[in-house]
Design an enzyme around this catalytic site. Structure first.
Site, PDB file in Angstrom:
ATOM      1  N   ASP A 152      21.437  -9.419  25.076  1.00  0.00           N
ATOM      2  CA  ASP A 152      19.992  -9.641  24.977  1.00  0.00           C
ATOM      3  C   ASP A 152      19.335  -9.295  26.310  1.00  0.00           C
ATOM      4  O   ASP A 152      19.849  -9.635  27.387  1.00  0.00           O
ATOM      5  CB  ASP A 152      19.702 -11.099  24.596  1.00  0.00           C
ATOM      6  N   ILE A 153      18.206  -8.614  26.242  1.00  0.00           N
ATOM      7  CA  ILE A 153      17.493  -8.159  27.446  1.00  0.00           C
ATOM      8  C   ILE A 153      16.894  -9.341  28.225  1.00  0.00           C
ATOM      9  O   ILE A 153      16.613  -9.222  29.421  1.00  0.00           O
ATOM     10  CB  ILE A 153      16.403  -7.135  27.030  1.00  0.00           C
ATOM     11  N   ASN A 190      16.813 -16.365  13.623  1.00  0.00           N
ATOM     12  CA  ASN A 190      15.445 -16.765  13.312  1.00  0.00           C
ATOM     13  C   ASN A 190      14.942 -15.904  12.155  1.00  0.00           C
ATOM     14  O   ASN A 190      15.072 -14.684  12.191  1.00  0.00           O
ATOM     15  CB  ASN A 190      14.543 -16.567  14.535  1.00  0.00           C
ATOM     16  N   HIS A 242      19.304 -10.198  12.877  1.00  0.00           N
ATOM     17  CA  HIS A 242      20.185 -10.280  14.042  1.00  0.00           C
ATOM     18  C   HIS A 242      20.655 -11.716  14.223  1.00  0.00           C
ATOM     19  O   HIS A 242      19.965 -12.669  13.870  1.00  0.00           O
ATOM     20  CB  HIS A 242      19.497  -9.768  15.313  1.00  0.00           C
ATOM     21  N   HIS A 277      21.971 -14.269  17.133  1.00  0.00           N
ATOM     22  CA  HIS A 277      22.128 -14.562  18.557  1.00  0.00           C
ATOM     23  C   HIS A 277      23.445 -15.314  18.738  1.00  0.00           C
ATOM     24  O   HIS A 277      23.677 -16.312  18.053  1.00  0.00           O
ATOM     25  CB  HIS A 277      21.015 -15.486  19.056  1.00  0.00           C
TER      26      HIS A 277
HETATM   27  P1  AMP Z   1      14.083 -13.074  17.824  1.00  0.00           P
HETATM   28  O1  AMP Z   1      12.965 -13.625  18.650  1.00  0.00           O
HETATM   29  O2  AMP Z   1      14.969 -14.087  17.190  1.00  0.00           O
HETATM   30  O3  AMP Z   1      13.555 -12.047  16.813  1.00  0.00           O
HETATM   31  O4  AMP Z   1      15.035 -12.306  18.835  1.00  0.00           O
HETATM   32  C1  AMP Z   1      14.753 -11.046  19.334  1.00  0.00           C
HETATM   33  C2  AMP Z   1      15.542 -10.903  20.604  1.00  0.00           C
HETATM   34  O5  AMP Z   1      15.613  -9.526  20.916  1.00  0.00           O
HETATM   35  C3  AMP Z   1      14.927 -11.587  21.811  1.00  0.00           C
HETATM   36  O6  AMP Z   1      15.852 -12.557  22.323  1.00  0.00           O
HETATM   37  C4  AMP Z   1      14.670 -10.455  22.793  1.00  0.00           C
HETATM   38  O7  AMP Z   1      14.916 -10.814  24.132  1.00  0.00           O
HETATM   39  C5  AMP Z   1      15.640  -9.396  22.313  1.00  0.00           C
HETATM   40  N1  AMP Z   1      15.283  -8.014  22.604  1.00  0.00           N
HETATM   41  C6  AMP Z   1      14.106  -7.389  22.350  1.00  0.00           C
HETATM   42  N2  AMP Z   1      14.162  -6.107  22.731  1.00  0.00           N
HETATM   43  C7  AMP Z   1      15.406  -5.902  23.233  1.00  0.00           C
HETATM   44  C8  AMP Z   1      16.093  -4.776  23.804  1.00  0.00           C
HETATM   45  N3  AMP Z   1      15.498  -3.578  23.928  1.00  0.00           N
HETATM   46  N4  AMP Z   1      17.364  -4.943  24.226  1.00  0.00           N
HETATM   47  C9  AMP Z   1      17.977  -6.151  24.117  1.00  0.00           C
HETATM   48  N5  AMP Z   1      17.395  -7.235  23.576  1.00  0.00           N
HETATM   49  C10 AMP Z   1      16.128  -7.124  23.150  1.00  0.00           C
END
Ligand code: AMP
Ligand code: ZN
Length: 114
Positions: free
Chosen positions: A30-31, A87, A100, A102
């Site tokens: 995760d970024i 989520n 996705h 986590h």
């Molecule tokens: P959610 O809020 O459950 O939809 O999770 C989305 C997740 O994607 C968040 O934790 C973000 O930090 C992560 N995210 C968004 N863009 C990227 C990216 N380019 N690379 C890695 N993680 C990302």
């Protein structure tokens, strides 16, 4: 899906830090990590969220969970413990509408919601 960021990540069109990859599944860091280890596991197929899992596409989800077990072992989380969260919907905080999971492991998890 053309404009989906996670479809692009799975295809390698947007860079990511890969943790695991197979025919069905891609996993990357995760970024914006919320704890020591924060990994996202996604099906290569575009499924919007956990609300869109059906008998026709549920193999994608089972493959994700098979990958989660492998990643946990690979990252040394099996003994340490880890949490899996998905989520679904804006009301639950979903911000990327590609299914996705986590994987979270690190301090503080004992004090969380569940
Ligand atoms: P959610 O809020 O459950 O939809 O999770 C989305 C997740 O994607 C968040 O934790 C973000 O930090 C992560 N995210 C968004 N863009 C990227 C990216 N380019 N690379 C890695 N993680 C990302
Ligand atoms: Zn997608």
């Amino acid at each position: 899906m053309n404009d989906c960021i996670f479809c692009k990540i799975a295809k390698g069109e947007i860079p990511s830090t890969s943790v695991y990859s197979d025919e069905y599944v891609y996993a990357f860091r995760d970024i914006n990590p919320q704890t020591d280890t924060h990994i996202l596991v996604i099906p290569r197929a575009h499924i919007e969220s956990a609300a869109n899992i059906t008998p026709e596409n549920s193999v994608e989800t089972s493959r994700c969970f098979e990958a989660i077990a492998k990643i946990a072992a690979q990252e040394g989380l099996t003994e340490k413990g880890f949490r899996v969260i998905s989520n679904s919907g804006t009301g639950a905080g979903q911000s990327v509408f590609h299914l996705h999971f986590h994987i979270l492991s690190g301090p503080g998890l004992g004090e969380r919601l569940i």
